[in-house]
Design an enzyme around this catalytic site. Structure first.
Site, PDB file in Angstrom:
ATOM      1  N   TYR A  55      -3.942   4.257   8.068  1.00 50.06           N
ATOM      2  CA  TYR A  55      -5.182   3.544   8.361  1.00 50.06           C
ATOM      3  C   TYR A  55      -5.905   4.203   9.542  1.00 50.06           C
ATOM      4  CZ  TYR A  55      -2.865   0.137   5.334  1.00 50.06           C
ATOM      5  OH  TYR A  55      -2.219  -0.473   4.288  1.00 50.06           O
TER       6      TYR A  55
ATOM      7  N   LYS B 275       0.473   3.533  -2.971  1.00 56.02           N
ATOM      8  CA  LYS B 275      -0.720   4.347  -3.221  1.00 56.02           C
ATOM      9  C   LYS B 275      -0.437   5.843  -3.354  1.00 56.02           C
ATOM     10  CE  LYS B 275      -3.747   0.971  -0.949  1.00 56.02           C
ATOM     11  NZ  LYS B 275      -4.534   0.661   0.265  1.00 56.02           N
TER      12      LYS B 275
ATOM     13  N   VAL C 289       1.209  -3.556   4.260  1.00 53.18           N
ATOM     14  CA  VAL C 289       1.057  -4.791   5.031  1.00 53.18           C
ATOM     15  C   VAL C 289       2.256  -5.720   4.910  1.00 53.18           C
ATOM     16  CG1 VAL C 289      -1.459  -4.744   5.028  1.00 53.18           C
ATOM     17  CG2 VAL C 289      -0.231  -5.861   3.145  1.00 53.18           C
TER      18      VAL C 289
ATOM     19  N   TYR D 110      -3.393  -2.753 -10.122  1.00 54.38           N
ATOM     20  CA  TYR D 110      -3.313  -2.471  -8.689  1.00 54.38           C
ATOM     21  C   TYR D 110      -2.500  -3.550  -7.975  1.00 54.38           C
ATOM     22  CZ  TYR D 110      -4.707  -2.174  -3.798  1.00 54.38           C
ATOM     23  OH  TYR D 110      -4.695  -2.108  -2.432  1.00 54.38           O
TER      24      TYR D 110
ATOM     25  N   SER E 252       0.800  -1.234   0.000  1.00 59.60           N
ATOM     26  CA  SER E 252       0.000   0.000   0.000  1.00 59.60           C
ATOM     27  C   SER E 252       0.827   1.275   0.000  1.00 59.60           C
ATOM     28  CB  SER E 252      -0.942   0.008   1.206  1.00 59.60           C
ATOM     29  OG  SER E 252      -1.994  -0.914   1.020  1.00 59.60           O
TER      30      SER E 252
END
Length: 613
Positions: free
Chosen positions: A243, A69, A261, A191, A66
Site C-alpha cells: 500500500y 492479488k 487486511v 474477487y 489482498s
C-alpha cells in the site's frame, strides 16, 4: 539425537520479542474480520528446498485477503501473456488508497494489480464459461501454490459481499471504460471469493517459497508459474505490495511483499525463502503492525535485502564423503585400516562452496543436522567458499552451540586468516578455547584427528604406545628364533621433534620401522618466491618408511621429519641381506608384508579417487 535447529531458535526468540509490540487495530469494516483475536500471532519460513520453520500460531486459519492479488496476477500473465494483461492493468504505484475509485488517466486502466481496481480487473480475466469453472480454476491455483487443498470461508465471503459497495462502484466504472468485459457482479464474486480463501502461516510461507523457487512448489514439484512471470509478479509486489508504505518498505526491508487486511504479510527472498506472518492488528496503512516488525528484524538479522548480491543456494554443498572411503594422508597399520574400514563412516566431510548467506547456510546446516544423526565427527571444508556474510556466521555459531552438548563433534578446515574468510576464521579460532569448535589448517589434518579419536576408542591403544618387533606388521609371520636374529641387527634410534630422519637426495642404506611417535613425509614444491615444503603423508607407530632401500637402493625421494620425539628401529639393508642368506624366510616375510601393505594402500587410494570423482 535431536537435530540442531538454529533457525527455529531464532524464530522462537523473535516471536517472543515481537509479541510485546502493541498498537494497531483489527480491521472491522468487513464484520467477519473484526471477530479476529488480536493476540493471535504466527510466523513461518519456507525454503526453496521445501523445509518449513514455524512458531507461535502458525497453524491458525485466516483468510488470505489482498495477499491473493499477486497470485491471481501471475495466473493472468501465465494464461494470457504480458502484453494482453498490461492492456487491462498497469504496473505503476499510486499514492491513492488501495480502494480508490480512480484509474490511470493516460491508459484508462487500473494503476497496478495490487490495488482493488487492478485486482478486480485481473479477476475478470479468469477463464471459464461458468462461475463454477472459474471458481474451480482459482481454487486449483491456490491449492497448487500451497501444496494442499484449500477452501473458501463462506462466512467471510458473504460478509465481504454484503459490505463491498465501494468495490462495486470500482467494477462498474471499469465496465464503463472497457477495462472489464464480463458482468461486474461475476467478477466481484470471484474477487471476494479469492480474498476469502482460508490458509495458515505454513500455507502462505509455502506459497511465498513457490515464488522464491521460480514458480515451482518446493514440496510437490508442481510448476505454477514460468520464471519470467514470477519476475513480473515480484517486481509489482516490490513497488506496490505494501500500500502507501511500499516505498519505505522497499528501502528498509528490501523484500518483495504483499499484505492483507486480515493481518497477514507474505514476503519473498528470491532463490532462498518465503516468509509469512499473521497478526490481525493493522497500522494506518492497513499493514500488520507485528508483521512489519517481524520482516524488518528478519531482513536486518540475516542481511536479506533484495539488493544484496546472492547466488543459488542449491550449489552450496559440493559433495559429502565419509572416513571409511576417504582417509587422511596418515598411513595406518593393517589393524588400524580394518578398524577405519568398519568405523570410518562415523566421520563425515562436507565440502561447502560458493557464497554463504542465509539461504545457502540454511541448506548447509540442515544437511549437517541430518548427518549428525549417524556421524560422530563432521568436518566442514571451507576451501571453496569465497564469502560468508554476517547471517552465515550467526547461523554457524548457533549450530555449534546447539551441537555442543551432543554426541557429534563439529570441525572446520581450510579457513585462511586473511582474505574474505578472515572474520570467520578469527571468530571460530576464538571459540576453540572453550571447545565450542575445532579448527584445522586443512581437511587432511582434521581427518587425521578424527581417525585418531576413533582408533583410540575402538582399539584402546593410547597415543605414543611403543611397539615391540613382534607386534609390528612388517615382521608378522616370523618364527621366534628369527625375531631374535633380527634383534641383533636392529638399531634403536631416537629423534627429537623437527629433526630430519631421511633427507631427500641421500643414499638409501637404511629402512626404518616407527616404534613410537609420528613422522611426516615432505617434498619440496616450487613457488614464485622459491620453494616450500608440503606434507604428503604422515606415519605412526608400527609403520615403515625408507623401505624402497630394500628394493633398489638409490637416492631418497623425500624428507622424513619427526613430528614429535620418536623412536625408530633402523635396519641396515646390507646386514639384512647378509642375514637372509642363511635365513631366507626373514627377507621373504618382510617383502611379502610390504607388498601386501602397498597393495592395500593402492586399493584404498583407488576407492578414495572414485569417491571423490
Amino acid at each position: 539425537m535431536a537435530s540442531p535447529a538454529p533457525i527455529e531458535d531464532f524464530l522462537i526468540d523473535l516471536h517472543e520479542r515481537v509479541s510485546g509490540v502493541v498498537g494497531g487495530k483489527v480491521a472491522d469494516y468487513i464484520p467477519q474480520l473484526g471477530k479476529a483475536d488480536p493476540a493471535t500471532f504466527g510466523i513461518a519460513l519456507a525454503t526453496v528446498n521445501g523445509e518449513i520453520y514455524a512458531t507461535g500460531d502458525a497453524n491458525h486459519l485466516f483468510t488470505i485477503q489482498s495477499v491473493s492479488k499477486p497470485f491471481m496476477y501471475g495466473y493472468a500473465l501465465q494464461h494470457y501473456g504480458r502484453e494482453y494483461v498490461l492492456h487491462h492493468v498497469g504496473v505503476e504505484p499510486t499514492g491513492e488508497a488501495f480502494n480508490s475509485i480512480v484509474l490511470d488517466e493516460v491508459a484508462n486502466r487500473p494503476f497496478n494489480p495490487m490495488v482493488n481496481a487492478g485486482a478486480i480487473a485481473v479477476a475478470a480475466l479468469m477463464p471459464g464459461d461458468t462461475a463454477e469453472e472459474r471458481i474451480a480454476t482459482m481454487l486449483n491455483l491456490f491449492s497448487d501454490l500451497a501444496g494442499r487443498r484449500l477452501e473458501i470461508d463462506e462466512q467471510v465471503f458473504q460478509s465481504e459481499n454484503a459490505t463491498g459497495h465501494r468495490n462495486r462502484a470500482i467494477a462498474y466504472m471499469m465496465l464503463n471504460t472497457g477495462m472489464i468485459e464480463r458482468d461486474p457482479i461475476e467478477a466481484l464474486d470471484l474477487y471476494f471469493q479469492q480474498c476469502s480463501i482460508t490458509i495458515n502461516c505454513r500455507d502462505l510461507a509455502m506459497m511465498a517459497a513457490t515464488l522464491a523457487n521460480d514458480g515451482v512448489n518446493p514440496v510437490t514439484g508442481v510448476s505454477v508459474f514460468d520464471p519470467h512471470y514470477v519476475r513480473d509478479v515480484l517486481s509489482v509486489m516490490n513497488s506496490c505490495g505494501m500500500y502507501n508504505y511500499a516505498g519505505q518498505w522497499s528501502y528498509e526491508v528490501g523484500m518483495p511483499a504483499k499484505s492483507g487486511v486480515s493481518g497477514c504479510i507474505m514476503a519473498v527472498i528470491p532463490g532462498q525463502v518465503g516468509v509469512a506472518v499473521y497478526s490481525p492488528p493493522l497500522d494506518a496503512q492497513g499493514n500488520s503492525v507485528r508483521g512489519i516488525k517481524v520482516c524488518q528484524d528478519i531482513s536486518n538479522e540475516f542481511d536479506l535485502h533484495a539488493f544484496n548480491n546472492r547466488t543459488n543456494v542449491r550449489s552450496v554443498i559440493r559433495r559429502i564423503y565419509h572416513g571409511d572411503r576417504v582417509r587422511s594422508s596418515r598411513l595406518r597399520t593393517a589393524q588400524e585400516r580394518n578398524t577405519l574400514d568398519a568405523e570410518g563412516v562415523k566421520i563425515a566431510v562436507v565440502e561447502a562452496q560458493g557464497a554463504l548467506f542465509f539461504g545457502s547456510t540454511e541448506r548447509l546446516l540442515r544437511r549437517i543436522a541430518e548427518l549428525s544423526e549417524t556421524a560422530r565427527y563432521i568436518v566442514v571444508d571451507f576451501k571453496r567458499v569465497h564469502l560468508a556474510d554476517s547471517a552465515a556466521r550467526k547461523l554457524i555459531f548457533k549450530l555449534a552451540h546447539g551441537m555442543r552438548d551432543g554426541e557429534t563433534e563439529l570441525l572446520f578446515a581450510e579457513l585462511a586468516n586473511d582474505g574474505p574468510l578472515a572474520t570467520v576464521s578469527h571468530e571460530l579460532a576464538a571459540h576453540e578455547v572453550d571447545r565450542l569448535v575445532r579448527v584445522f589448517r586443512d581437511v587432511d589434518a582434521a581427518l587425521e584427528w578424527c581417525e585418531d579419536q576413533l582408533l583410540v576408542e575402538m582399539l584402546k591403544i593410547a597415543p605414543g604406545t611403543k611397539f615391540a618387533l613382534a607386534q609390528l606388521d612388517v615382521f608378522k609371520g616370523m618364527r621366534l628364533e628369527e625375531y631374535r636374529l633380527l634383534e641383533t641387527i636392529v638399531s634403536p634410534l631416537i629423534f627429537d621433534k623437527g629433526e630430519i630422519i631421511i633427507r631427500e637426495g641421500d643414499q638409501a642404506k637404511l629402512f626404518f620401522v616407527l616404534a613410537r611417535g609420528s613422522v611426516s613425509v615432505q617434498i619440496k614444491v616450487p613457488t614464485q618466491t622459491g620453494e616450500k615444503r608440503r606434507r604428503v603423508a604422515s606415519l605412526g607407530p608400527g609403520l615403515t618408511f625408507g623401505e624402497m632401500a630394500l628394493f633398489d637402493g638409490g637416492a631418497r625421494s623425500a624428507d622424513v621429519v619427526a613430528d614429535e620425539k620418536v623412536i625408530c628401529y633402523g635396519l641396515a639393508v646390507e646386514q639384512l641381506k647378509e642375514l637372509a642368506v642363511a635365513h631366507p624366510n626373514i627377507m621373504v616375510t618382510i617383502l611379502s608384508n610390504l607388498t601386501r601393505d602397498f597393495s592395500e594402500r593402492l586399493r584404498h587410494a583407488n576407492e578414495a579417487i572414485r569417491s571423490l570423482e
